[in-house]
Design an enzyme around this catalytic site. Sequence first.
Site, PDB file in Angstrom:
ATOM      1  CE  LYS A  58      -0.544  -0.861   4.889  1.00 43.76           C
ATOM      2  NZ  LYS A  58      -0.034  -2.229   4.781  1.00 43.76           N
TER       3      LYS A  58
ATOM      4  CD  GLU B 174      -8.706  -6.254  -5.662  1.00 42.83           C
ATOM      5  OE1 GLU B 174      -9.156  -5.650  -4.662  1.00 42.83           O
ATOM      6  OE2 GLU B 174      -9.129  -6.068  -6.815  1.00 42.83           O
TER       7      GLU B 174
ATOM      8  CB  VAL C  83      -7.173  -1.491  -0.765  1.00 44.19           C
ATOM      9  CG1 VAL C  83      -8.365  -0.938   0.004  1.00 44.19           C
ATOM     10  CG2 VAL C  83      -6.480  -0.369  -1.513  1.00 44.19           C
TER      11      VAL C  83
ATOM     12  N   GLY D   4       0.304 -11.331  17.663  1.00 43.82           N
ATOM     13  CA  GLY D   4       0.837 -11.080  16.324  1.00 43.82           C
ATOM     14  C   GLY D   4      -0.049 -10.218  15.455  1.00 43.82           C
TER      15      GLY D   4
ATOM     16  CD  GLU E 254       4.268  -5.539  12.293  1.00 43.49           C
ATOM     17  OE1 GLU E 254       5.321  -5.944  12.853  1.00 43.49           O
ATOM     18  OE2 GLU E 254       3.757  -6.109  11.319  1.00 43.49           O
TER      19      GLU E 254
ATOM     20  CG  ASP F 155      -2.700  -0.005   7.215  1.00 38.14           C
ATOM     21  OD1 ASP F 155      -1.814  -0.544   6.529  1.00 38.14           O
ATOM     22  OD2 ASP F 155      -3.881  -0.417   7.248  1.00 38.14           O
TER      23      ASP F 155
ATOM     24  CE  LYS G  23      -4.590  -1.503   4.340  1.00 36.79           C
ATOM     25  NZ  LYS G  23      -4.997  -2.455   5.403  1.00 36.79           N
TER      26      LYS G  23
ATOM     27  N   GLY H 160      -3.624 -11.290   6.610  1.00 38.05           N
ATOM     28  CA  GLY H 160      -3.410 -12.719   6.755  1.00 38.05           C
ATOM     29  C   GLY H 160      -2.695 -13.286   5.553  1.00 38.05           C
TER      30      GLY H 160
END
Length: 398
Positions: free
Chosen positions: A100, A124, A127, A182, A185, A196, A200, A297
């Site tokens: 991104k 793809e 985002v 997890g 971060e 973030d 996006k 993921g």
Amino acid sequence: MTNVAILGYGTIGSGVAKVIKENQDVIKLNSGDDIKVSKILDLRDFPGDENESLITHDYEEIVNDPDIDIVVETMGGTKPAFDFVKRAILAGKSVCTSNKALVADHGTELIRTAKEKNVKFYFEASVGGGIPILRPLKTCIVADQVESIRGILNGTTNFILTKMEKDGASYEDVLKEAQSLGYAEADPTADVEGFDTCRKIAILTALTYGAQVDYQDIDTKGITQITSEDMEYAQKINRKIKLLGMSKKENGKLYALVAPYMLDENDPLFPVSGVFNAITVKGNMLGDVMFYGQGAGKEATASAVVTDIVEAVKKHGEPLDIRWEAEKLTVESADELEDRFFVRLSSQDAAAADTLLDYERIEGVIPGEVGFITKKMTYTELQGKLDGLNALSVIRYA
């Protein structure tokens, strides 16, 4: 045979290799060709890994290899990702990326260069992780004028807010849990401060309206100031607090922002919980349509990247069908966008505000304070009305 090189053998890069191997039959059926990973760039060695023999530490082996057709960039960041991606495009190779930051910072230039070289630049997975959203925007919702885009675009913040709501825990405690699992971060700044999500929504807006959107122009507020007390008020009035990225056209102007919102139970984003993401798009004829799924993921994001690979193979030699011009769109200040607001004040300040605001009071939640919902107004107007008062919380209310 289509040969693919992967830049970065971390979570997403290794996921791409896994998807290509395990789903090779359906991938061949949908692409019309055999797709094979032939090289993987990483600074590390992977002794014993099934793809150990494909590892190279030298990018020149990839960019100068005429047999490599598609480069997959999963390194993250912009350096050296931008240089590697641009060189690949200039060498006549299509590129698929999940990055991104790369797309938000350099999308205009890379799309232009890809069009000039008649190759593909697809993104793809940048985002919505595994959620298909960019391709539907440019292929399925093309008979409508898009009036707004809004969504939960970050799984880390949605997990934190969901846990705060369900457990009554503090932001600090839930953040530690998210890090241990997890989901966050060690340095969670990009997620929890909304950066973030900001990148996006900038990408979504640029692709929707066909021109550059600088994410630095988007008013951005994260979740670090959300408290367990805010959650108590939200539960009292059957609301949920979600971090949204949104853009909308209103009175001929484009607004975009990232901010926590209190949503009611009729909002399609209300039930989206945990690490899941969702995006709603409103067309002037279609109305609202929603895209929902795993926003992050290994396998989910890798699946979106491989879908881009399949698309690049199917459309090999065709012009790149992305409208994203260098002209920069003007993003108006979100301070001038009208919303209702949830405000917390001490009981003393609330009494002082009584003559300044028309509001719905929320009492009996936290001793010594009052919450209320304002009428629709701009944030600038609200700040003027609260001048001299100590607002304990201000959250947009939808």
